[in-house]
Design an enzyme around this catalytic site. Structure first.
Site, mmCIF file in Angstrom:
data_model
loop_
_atom_site.group_PDB
_atom_site.id
_atom_site.type_symbol
_atom_site.label_atom_id
_atom_site.label_comp_id
_atom_site.label_asym_id
_atom_site.label_seq_id
_atom_site.Cartn_x
_atom_site.Cartn_y
_atom_site.Cartn_z
ATOM 1 N N SER A 187 0.844 -1.195 0.000
ATOM 2 C CA SER A 187 0.000 0.000 0.000
ATOM 3 C C SER A 187 0.870 1.232 0.000
ATOM 4 O O SER A 187 2.000 1.210 0.497
ATOM 5 C CB SER A 187 -0.864 0.025 1.248
ATOM 6 O OG SER A 187 -0.015 0.153 2.374
ATOM 7 N N LYS A 188 0.302 2.310 -0.535
ATOM 8 C CA LYS A 188 1.156 3.478 -0.731
ATOM 9 C C LYS A 188 1.499 4.180 0.571
ATOM 10 O O LYS A 188 2.388 5.004 0.598
ATOM 11 C CB LYS A 188 0.542 4.437 -1.746
ATOM 12 C CG LYS A 188 -0.772 5.056 -1.397
ATOM 13 C CD LYS A 188 -1.114 6.039 -2.527
ATOM 14 C CE LYS A 188 -2.560 6.428 -2.514
ATOM 15 N NZ LYS A 188 -2.944 7.163 -3.703
ATOM 16 N N ARG A 189 0.818 3.828 1.644
ATOM 17 C CA ARG A 189 1.201 4.430 2.923
ATOM 18 C C ARG A 189 2.523 3.855 3.423
ATOM 19 O O ARG A 189 3.221 4.477 4.186
ATOM 20 C CB ARG A 189 0.104 4.236 3.960
ATOM 21 C CG ARG A 189 -0.945 5.266 3.752
ATOM 22 C CD ARG A 189 -2.075 5.375 4.684
ATOM 23 N NE ARG A 189 -2.963 6.389 4.127
ATOM 24 C CZ ARG A 189 -3.706 6.228 3.052
ATOM 25 N NH1 ARG A 189 -3.679 5.083 2.408
ATOM 26 N NH2 ARG A 189 -4.452 7.190 2.577
#
Ligand code: GLU
Length: 489
Positions: A256-258
């Protein structure tokens, strides 16, 4: 699959955001398998979600895959014998196929209004029972159906799922995966606006495009029994199913981009070489005999076998990728490295975009590099500018929240709206709107953002700077600056 049948595989991205590393990963395995068998690699755009799909995203996906060198044989730009390759241009085909299922008695019209469906969901929530449709319209007498149609009532078309027994998905990597049919809804195939759902469009296209192997990520496996049911309802032969393990963050959650940059544009802009990224993706879940980690695409094509896939979720480790990239850089001929640097940010195009910032500000050419160095560097060091990152009278926690809200406003607008282009006007407008919401002065927020993207207080105009840095590098820096502040004592 019958022996001797042609290998035809596809990727089917939905153009609803950045070109994702997961798309490249699945594309690579499809590509390698197709090339090994002299088969065909198809690119199909699944843009049936009309509110979230954008042409900008489609183009970014095509550009990123081309950058990686994964050329497709059939697709929206190159055409092919089974086009069009964009689902939004195939609506008639899906309608005809849905009608075919109605005629075969494998599907039915459902007239239940949204309020009734919502009530069913609510009841299921209260009873903690299985959610889903109660098949109210499945056995309506034909005369009643006709009356609803004649009255001009909106309807969807649903598949008659078997109501007992199991659906078995035969996965090449996992063997038989069994699904209890009572847990599977009578899925909607055609929505009331006449557009297909993912399930119908995906299966119809895989069949019409003569796809022999569906090689996709594990997250789709729960959809596969629905697809199997559709193949049976049509009387079509199923493709071979292959569900690849999902890429994971270091903590094993789905990538995930987090926690990891996921956009292929980030890797391009941050100076990764496409061949190194492909090699790295090739080590995700697969290994070359002897566990050699550095190999070319040609070597992967030559020695690819499914039995060397391991299903434990491969971790996308940025440090490992960076080390591998370093090895590739050292292997380049010096003149080739110059070519790569030019193609990256030292060419006319990118330098030209910096000239408006630099020309009025330098007296000698040698001032250009110190003035613009942050356009060329990776992650920045915020320690020397820590006190400038937080506006006077504001707390670090408020600043973290403000930066995060800004990232969200420009990157992930709420309500399923397509996001604005990454242009100075839109970037500034988002900042001003946010200031009104937070009760901050624009001066305060803009200084925090400036320090986050440039690690200095005096820099060229903020929003032009962001636009030139690009969405990926800007996002990364804003996140890194917020992380830095979070870790401050
Ligand atoms: N449109 C789906 C996606 O975005 C396709 C999944 C599949 O390959 O069937 O990945």
């Amino acid at each position: 699959m019958e022996p001797g049948k042609e290998v035809r595989v596809r990727i089917a991205p939905s153009p609803t955001g950045d070109p994702h590393v997961g798309t490249a990963y699945i594309a690579l395995f499809n590509y390698a398998f197709a090339r090994q068998h002299g088969g065909t690699f198809i690119l199909r755009i699944e843009d049936t979600d009309r509110t979230r799909s954008t042409l900008e995203s489609e183009q970014a996906i095509l550009r990123a895959l081309r950058w990686l060198g994964l050329a497709w044989d059939e697709g929206p730009d190159v055409g092919g014998p089974h086009g069009p390759y964009r689902q939004s241009e195939r609506a008639e085909i899906y309608r005809a196929k849905a009608d075919e299922l109605l005629a075969r008695g494998e599907a039915y019209r459902c007239f239940c209004p949204p309020a009734r469906l919502e009530k069913l969901r609510e009841l299921a929530r209260l009873n903690k029972g299985p959610g889903g449709y109660d098949r109210h319209c499945r056995d309506l007498p034909p005369a009643e159906v006709q009356a609803h149609v004649d009255a001009g009532e909106p309807s969807v078309i649903r598949l008659k799922m078997p109501t007992a027994g199991e659906t078995v998905v035969n996965d090449l990597l996992r063997g038989e995966v069994r699904f209890d049919n009572t847990q599977i809804d009578d899925q909607v195939l055609l929505k009331s606006d006449g557009f297909p759902t993912y399930h119908l469009a995906n299966v119809v296209d895989d069949h019409l495009m003569e796809v022999s192997h569906v090689i996709r990520a594990e997250e789709w496996i729960t959809s596969t029994p629905k697809h199997v049911a559709l193949y049976r309802a049509f009387g079509w032969e199923e493709p071979v199913w292959v569900h690849m393990p999902l890429l994971r963050n270091a903590d094993k959650s789905k990538i995930s981009k987090r926690k990891n940059p996921v956009s292929l544009d980030f890797y391009r802009d941050a100076g990764f070489l496409p061949e190194a990224l492909l090699n790295f993706l090739g080590t995700m879940g697969w290994s070359l005999a002897g566990d050699r980690e550095k190999f070319t695409l040609a070597e992967m094509i030559e020695s690819f076998t499914w039995d060397r896939i391991s299903l434990g979720g491969p971790v996308f480790d940025l440090t490992k990728l960076t080390d591998l990239n370093g090895q590739y850089i050292r292997d380049l001929a010096p003149s080739e490295l110059v070519t790569r640097l030019r193609a990256w940010r030292l060419g006319d195009d990118f330098l030209g975009r910096l000239i408006p910032f630099a020309q009025a500000r330098i007296k000698k050419l040698d001032e250009f590099v110190p003035l613009t160095d942050f356009f060329f560097s990776g992650d920045l060091d915020y320690a020397p500018v820590a006190k400038d990152l937080v506006p006077k009278g504001r707390t670090a926690a408020d600043t973290v929240a403000a930066i995060a809200a800004y990232v969200e406003a420009v990157d992930e607008p709420q309500g399923g709206q397509p996001r604005a282009e990454f242009k100075p006007e839109a970037l500034e407008a988002a900042g001003r709107t946010l200031c009104e919401k937070l009760g901050w002065k624009p001066k305060e927020l803009f200084m925090a953002l400036r320090v986050a993207v440039a690690a200095r207080t005096a820099a060229p105009p903020l929003f032009d700077t962001m636009a030139v840095l690009g969405r990926e590098v800007t996002r990364r820096r804003l996140r890194q600056a917020a992380d830095f502040l979070r870790k401050q004592p």
